[in-house]
Motif scaffolding. Structure first.
Motif, PDB file in Angstrom:
ATOM      1  N   SER A 152       0.987  -1.122  -0.043  1.00 30.57           N
ATOM      2  CA  SER A 152       0.134  -0.432   0.294  1.00 30.57           C
ATOM      3  C   SER A 152       0.761   1.392   0.093  1.00 30.57           C
ATOM      4  O   SER A 152       2.315   1.175   0.497  1.00 30.57           O
ATOM      5  CB  SER A 152      -1.234  -0.223   0.825  1.00 30.57           C
ATOM      6  N   TYR A 153      -0.072   2.375  -0.506  1.00 32.87           N
ATOM      7  CA  TYR A 153       0.844   3.606  -0.815  1.00 32.87           C
ATOM      8  C   TYR A 153       1.030   4.225   0.579  1.00 32.87           C
ATOM      9  O   TYR A 153      -0.133   3.998   1.783  1.00 32.87           O
ATOM     10  CB  TYR A 153       0.016   4.242  -1.193  1.00 32.87           C
TER      11      TYR A 153
ATOM     12  N   LYS B 142       1.161   7.513   3.284  1.00 35.87           N
ATOM     13  CA  LYS B 142      -0.069   8.608   3.898  1.00 35.87           C
ATOM     14  C   LYS B 142       1.292   9.656   3.669  1.00 35.87           C
ATOM     15  O   LYS B 142       2.342   9.440   3.820  1.00 35.87           O
ATOM     16  CB  LYS B 142      -0.656   8.564   4.986  1.00 35.87           C
TER      17      LYS B 142
ATOM     18  N   CYS C 120      -3.369  12.137   2.133  1.00 34.25           N
ATOM     19  CA  CYS C 120      -3.427  12.184   1.043  1.00 34.25           C
ATOM     20  C   CYS C 120      -2.080  11.224   0.452  1.00 34.25           C
ATOM     21  O   CYS C 120      -1.210  11.244   1.444  1.00 34.25           O
ATOM     22  CB  CYS C 120      -2.900  13.179  -0.347  1.00 34.25           C
ATOM     23  N   GLN C 121      -2.172  10.676  -0.364  1.00 33.91           N
ATOM     24  CA  GLN C 121      -0.923   9.477  -0.786  1.00 33.91           C
ATOM     25  C   GLN C 121       0.508  10.261  -0.949  1.00 33.91           C
ATOM     26  O   GLN C 121       0.706  11.367  -1.046  1.00 33.91           O
ATOM     27  CB  GLN C 121      -1.228   8.459  -2.269  1.00 33.91           C
TER      28      GLN C 121
END
Length: 173
Positions: A130-131, A133, A139-140
């Motif tokens: 997963s990206y 934060k 946001c990413q």
């Protein structure tokens, strides 16, 4: 943030040294490598406060590897203007190491600032599922970086806030 600014040439030298040592460790041991440094945007990569965060990350990483019976075969630590960095060759599967490092990154008070890459014996970095934060908003991080949503000064202030107000001890164990 006060400190010595680095140049692109400095960063390229650091990256080349990192890759050379990673390849040396993989060739010597045929085992995965961890590359640990701090995720610090901007031209200043280390300060006494950032070093404190790095030392806390180094301590928890070494402790958790030991607790999981993952032997460190060889390691090197650098404290340069390009940032603090530790490279370790570990006797365990790359996937198990990645699970451990990701858990540290997600659970430690400074974890968002930790950059713990795992390089497999094929020389490729394992991706996280997963990206991450953004340091400032939800946001990413990649999207904020790409759009330059936040200034370097805003990010530096947030880093100092994380490292300065967290109650994480420097030596956890």
């Amino acid at each position: 943030m006060q400190g010595q600014e680095v140049t692109i040439t400095d960063m390229m030298f650091c990256r080349d040294r990192r890759v050379q040592i990673q390849n040396e460790f993989i060739e010597k041991y045929q085992k995965p490598v961890i590359s640990f440094c701090m995720n610090i945007p901007g031209p200043i990569k280390t300060t006494p406060l950032i070093r404190k965060g790095f030392e806390a990350g180094k301590d928890v990483l070494l402790h958790d590897l030991s607790a999981a019976d993952m032997e460190v075969l060889e390691s090197r630590v650098f404290h340069d203007i390009t940032g603090d960095e530790m490279l370790l060759c570990v006797d365990a599967s790359a996937e198990k190491i990645k699970d451990l490092t990701q858990q540290i990154e997600e659970s430690h008070p400074y974890g968002r600032l930790f950059d713990m890459d795992v390089i497999g014996t094929d020389g490729h970095k394992l991706s996280r599922p997963s990206y991450r934060k953004c340091l400032i908003c939800d946001c990413q991080a990649q999207e904020c970086a790409r759009s330059r949503k936040h200034t370097i000064a805003e990010m530096q202030d947030r880093i100092e806030e994380i490292l300065g107000t967290s109650h994480a001890p420097v030596n956890l164990y």
